[in-house]
Design a protein around this motif. Structure first.
Motif, PDB file in Angstrom:
ATOM      1  N   GLY A 166     -36.146   3.758 -40.510  1.00 55.58           N
ATOM      2  CA  GLY A 166     -34.711   3.876 -39.805  1.00 55.58           C
ATOM      3  C   GLY A 166     -34.021   5.274 -40.287  1.00 55.58           C
ATOM      4  N   PHE A 167     -35.045   6.237 -40.465  1.00 56.63           N
ATOM      5  CA  PHE A 167     -34.527   7.735 -40.716  1.00 56.63           C
ATOM      6  C   PHE A 167     -33.769   8.297 -39.503  1.00 56.63           C
ATOM      7  N   LYS A 168     -32.515   8.961 -39.807  1.00 55.62           N
ATOM      8  CA  LYS A 168     -31.691   9.301 -38.783  1.00 55.62           C
ATOM      9  C   LYS A 168     -31.199  10.639 -39.319  1.00 55.62           C
ATOM     10  N   PRO A 169     -31.967  11.942 -38.942  1.00 55.88           N
ATOM     11  CA  PRO A 169     -31.417  13.305 -39.746  1.00 55.88           C
ATOM     12  C   PRO A 169     -29.878  13.545 -38.814  1.00 55.88           C
ATOM     13  N   LYS A 170     -29.279  13.879 -39.668  1.00 56.12           N
ATOM     14  CA  LYS A 170     -27.843  14.403 -39.378  1.00 56.12           C
ATOM     15  C   LYS A 170     -27.785  15.831 -38.862  1.00 56.12           C
ATOM     16  N   TYR A 171     -28.676  16.418 -39.366  1.00 55.41           N
ATOM     17  CA  TYR A 171     -28.505  18.051 -39.222  1.00 55.41           C
ATOM     18  C   TYR A 171     -29.448  18.790 -38.525  1.00 55.41           C
ATOM     19  N   SER A 172     -29.308  19.598 -37.788  1.00 52.33           N
ATOM     20  CA  SER A 172     -30.265  20.245 -36.947  1.00 52.33           C
ATOM     21  C   SER A 172     -30.663  21.573 -37.775  1.00 52.33           C
ATOM     22  N   ASN A 173     -31.692  22.348 -37.341  1.00 56.72           N
ATOM     23  CA  ASN A 173     -31.857  23.668 -38.214  1.00 56.72           C
ATOM     24  C   ASN A 173     -30.668  24.556 -38.194  1.00 56.72           C
ATOM     25  N   ARG A 174     -29.846  24.599 -37.234  1.00 54.07           N
ATOM     26  CA  ARG A 174     -28.840  25.554 -37.202  1.00 54.07           C
ATOM     27  C   ARG A 174     -27.666  25.176 -38.197  1.00 54.07           C
ATOM     28  N   ASP A 175     -27.594  23.729 -38.078  1.00 56.04           N
ATOM     29  CA  ASP A 175     -26.423  23.071 -38.882  1.00 56.04           C
ATOM     30  C   ASP A 175     -26.750  23.367 -40.422  1.00 56.04           C
ATOM     31  N   ALA A 176     -28.270  22.995 -40.698  1.00 57.92           N
ATOM     32  CA  ALA A 176     -28.524  23.339 -42.130  1.00 57.92           C
ATOM     33  C   ALA A 176     -28.421  24.629 -42.627  1.00 57.92           C
ATOM     34  N   LEU A 177     -28.867  25.668 -41.863  1.00 51.17           N
ATOM     35  CA  LEU A 177     -28.658  26.971 -41.975  1.00 51.17           C
ATOM     36  C   LEU A 177     -27.538  27.693 -42.383  1.00 51.17           C
ATOM     37  N   ILE A 178     -26.506  26.902 -41.499  1.00 53.83           N
ATOM     38  CA  ILE A 178     -25.165  27.440 -41.594  1.00 53.83           C
ATOM     39  C   ILE A 178     -24.430  26.956 -42.730  1.00 53.83           C
ATOM     40  N   ARG A 179     -24.775  25.520 -42.994  1.00 55.60           N
ATOM     41  CA  ARG A 179     -24.331  24.774 -44.114  1.00 55.60           C
ATOM     42  C   ARG A 179     -24.837  25.589 -45.528  1.00 55.60           C
ATOM     43  N   ASN A 180     -25.749  26.030 -45.692  1.00 56.73           N
ATOM     44  CA  ASN A 180     -26.489  26.646 -46.730  1.00 56.73           C
ATOM     45  C   ASN A 180     -25.922  28.025 -46.827  1.00 56.73           C
ATOM     46  N   TYR A 181     -25.541  28.600 -45.758  1.00 54.17           N
ATOM     47  CA  TYR A 181     -24.850  29.960 -45.713  1.00 54.17           C
ATOM     48  C   TYR A 181     -23.452  29.978 -46.022  1.00 54.17           C
ATOM     49  N   GLU A 182     -22.831  28.949 -45.917  1.00 52.35           N
ATOM     50  CA  GLU A 182     -21.449  28.580 -46.366  1.00 52.35           C
ATOM     51  C   GLU A 182     -21.569  28.411 -48.017  1.00 52.35           C
ATOM     52  N   TRP A 183     -22.441  27.623 -48.294  1.00 58.43           N
ATOM     53  CA  TRP A 183     -22.411  27.667 -49.702  1.00 58.43           C
ATOM     54  C   TRP A 183     -22.830  28.872 -50.492  1.00 58.43           C
ATOM     55  N   TYR A 184     -23.454  29.765 -49.866  1.00 60.84           N
ATOM     56  CA  TYR A 184     -23.807  31.045 -50.357  1.00 60.84           C
ATOM     57  C   TYR A 184     -22.755  31.919 -50.579  1.00 60.84           C
ATOM     58  N   LEU A 185     -21.780  31.726 -49.474  1.00 56.69           N
ATOM     59  CA  LEU A 185     -20.669  32.841 -49.397  1.00 56.69           C
ATOM     60  C   LEU A 185     -19.624  31.963 -50.606  1.00 56.69           C
ATOM     61  N   ALA A 186     -19.591  30.875 -50.977  1.00 61.01           N
ATOM     62  CA  ALA A 186     -18.575  30.475 -51.765  1.00 61.01           C
ATOM     63  C   ALA A 186     -19.178  30.657 -53.000  1.00 61.01           C
ATOM     64  N   ASN A 187     -20.331  30.923 -53.212  1.00 58.97           N
ATOM     65  CA  ASN A 187     -20.884  30.976 -54.494  1.00 58.97           C
ATOM     66  C   ASN A 187     -21.495  32.282 -54.975  1.00 58.97           C
ATOM     67  N   ALA A 188     -21.656  33.178 -54.232  1.00 53.21           N
ATOM     68  CA  ALA A 188     -22.306  34.567 -54.299  1.00 53.21           C
ATOM     69  C   ALA A 188     -21.810  35.273 -55.639  1.00 53.21           C
ATOM     70  N   ASP A 189     -20.446  35.241 -55.702  1.00 52.06           N
ATOM     71  CA  ASP A 189     -20.289  35.936 -56.850  1.00 52.06           C
ATOM     72  C   ASP A 189     -20.749  35.585 -58.185  1.00 52.06           C
ATOM     73  N   ARG A 190     -21.244  34.380 -58.307  1.00 50.40           N
ATOM     74  CA  ARG A 190     -21.630  33.901 -59.666  1.00 50.40           C
ATOM     75  C   ARG A 190     -23.170  33.724 -59.616  1.00 50.40           C
ATOM     76  N   LEU A 191     -23.692  34.337 -58.702  1.00 49.30           N
ATOM     77  CA  LEU A 191     -25.162  34.206 -58.583  1.00 49.30           C
ATOM     78  C   LEU A 191     -25.888  35.004 -59.317  1.00 49.30           C
ATOM     79  N   LYS A 192     -26.895  34.938 -59.903  1.00 50.07           N
ATOM     80  CA  LYS A 192     -27.685  35.896 -60.669  1.00 50.07           C
ATOM     81  C   LYS A 192     -29.207  35.925 -60.094  1.00 50.07           C
ATOM     82  N   GLY A 193     -29.585  36.948 -59.837  1.00 49.03           N
ATOM     83  CA  GLY A 193     -30.924  37.045 -59.179  1.00 49.03           C
ATOM     84  C   GLY A 193     -32.037  37.269 -60.074  1.00 49.03           C
ATOM     85  N   GLY A 194     -33.264  37.712 -59.531  1.00 50.05           N
ATOM     86  CA  GLY A 194     -34.299  38.188 -60.410  1.00 50.05           C
ATOM     87  C   GLY A 194     -35.460  37.266 -60.443  1.00 50.05           C
ATOM     88  N   GLY A 195     -35.587  35.875 -60.081  1.00 49.89           N
ATOM     89  CA  GLY A 195     -36.569  35.296 -60.380  1.00 49.89           C
ATOM     90  C   GLY A 195     -37.425  35.344 -59.054  1.00 49.89           C
TER      91      GLY A 195
END
Length: 350
Positions: A300-329
């Motif tokens: 009964g699996f019913k995915p809610k998000y399209s590719n575009r929805d998922a990418l934009i949702r992830n991008y919104e999270w990135y924008l909200a958190n970019a200042d505290r992110l640390k790279g290098g891994g």
């Protein structure tokens, strides 16, 4: 099944792990996390039993399993780990988790595999019955880990296997952080080839929904293998363009000649100057999608998000958190932005 149970999530401090922790807590479940890295999520830390340990060490797994009724085995090594570590974590670690779960009387373990078990296929969509022919240490290890699961199924354990497409959402960084940074800063984004190949992703929330179904539905329904992916998906050109449009700088997806670009990326990878590994750049221009009909019909699996929805949702999270992110891994975890290496210099041209 009773409404409240105690779950163990291996890899609970990872990208999938933390999303699943929050998902289960929201459903009123009790959660234990087992991971080799610290569990540093302030929003849920006080509500989770935290065990810091290695899935390859029986004593660590035994400790984490105390009072546990269901295990979600999500811990895994990513492709840029050393081959020996990939094999020991993904294969022997899986065997250790299943052995100790059986010893502890756990009746159900949900194993998180990958569509990498299909290798580089010659047809689409891919079905759960298609041959497994993993490419490279990561793909080979994922195939072997499913073999270990098959052994325990034969011994009577209820063992759903979930094969997700590449999944994205809150907390996901890794190689996607490169794209999101370029979108935020107002750059065009290069893709290999024309970018008109169908390519399926998956939102991590939809994956958590699928895992929940595998945890809660009757034994005879879930004791099987399921592809999980988005139901609506486009091409790299259309789906990445949606994020650039959302960013609002008027930038575009730019095609690069595939063969020369791949040779250059191979050279940069050889020199350790690029975060992109072979599996990413040699499959990016190929079609890649699986059938999710079995999961829809059986679970009964019913995915809610399209590719575009998922990418934009992830991008919104990135924008909200970019200042505290640390790279290098350099590809070791999806929870940090990967160091861009020589690719950072390319931003000037796009």
């Amino acid at each position: 099944m009773k409404s409240e149970k105690t779950y163990l999530i291996t890899g609970g401090a990872g990208f999938l792990g933390i999303n699943l922790v929050r998902h289960l807590l929201a459903k009123g479940q009790r959660v234990t996390s087992l991971d080799v890295v610290p569990f540093d999520y302030a929003d849920v830390k006080d509500r989770v039993r935290i065990v810091t340990g290695d899935i390859r060490k029986p004593e660590d797994v035994r400790r984490a399993l105390e009072g546990v009724e269901i295990v979600v085995h999500a811990a895994a090594a990513l492709p840029l780990y050393k081959p020996a570590d990939i094999y020991s974590i993904d294969i022997e670690g899986t065997r250790t988790v299943l052995t100790e779960a059986e010893r502890a009387g756990v009746k159900r373990v949900v194993h998180i595999s990958s569509t990498a078990v299909y290798g580089i296929p010659d047809h689409h969509p891919l079905l759960e019955t298609d041959p497994m022919q993993g490419v490279g240490p990561y793909g080979e290890a994922k195939v072997a880990a499913e073999g270990v699961c098959a052994e325990f199924r034969k011994q009577g354990m209820i063992l759903p296997i979930v094969r997700p497409k590449s999944f994205i959402g809150p907390e996901r960084l890794g190689v996607f952080a490169l794209f999101y940074e370029w979108a935020r800063d107002g750059h065009n984004f290069p893709i290999l080839g024309k970018g008109n190949n169908l390519y399926q992703y998956l939102d991590v929330e939809d994956l958590c929904d699928a895992i929940w179904l595998c945890c809660t539905l009757p034994d005879e329904v879930v004791n099987d293998t399921f592809n999980i992916g988005a139901e609506q998906y486009g091409t790299p050109r259309t789906d990445f363009q949606a994020v650039l449009d959302y960013a609002g700088h008027g930038k575009r997806v730019i095609s690069l000649p595939e063969a020369p670009a791949i040779w250059m990326l191979r050279f940069l990878e050889f020199l350790h100057l690029s975060p992109l590994y072979k599996w990413i750049y040699e499959t990016a221009g190929k079609e890649s999608f699986v059938s999710i009909d079995k999961a829809k019909q059986r679970l009964g699996f019913k995915p809610k998000y399209s590719n575009r929805d998922a990418l934009i949702r992830n991008y919104e999270w990135y924008l909200a958190n970019a200042d505290r992110l640390k790279g290098g891994g350099a590809g070791v975890t999806h929870r940090v932005p990967w160091a861009q290496g020589a690719l950072r210099l390319c931003k000037a041209f796009f």
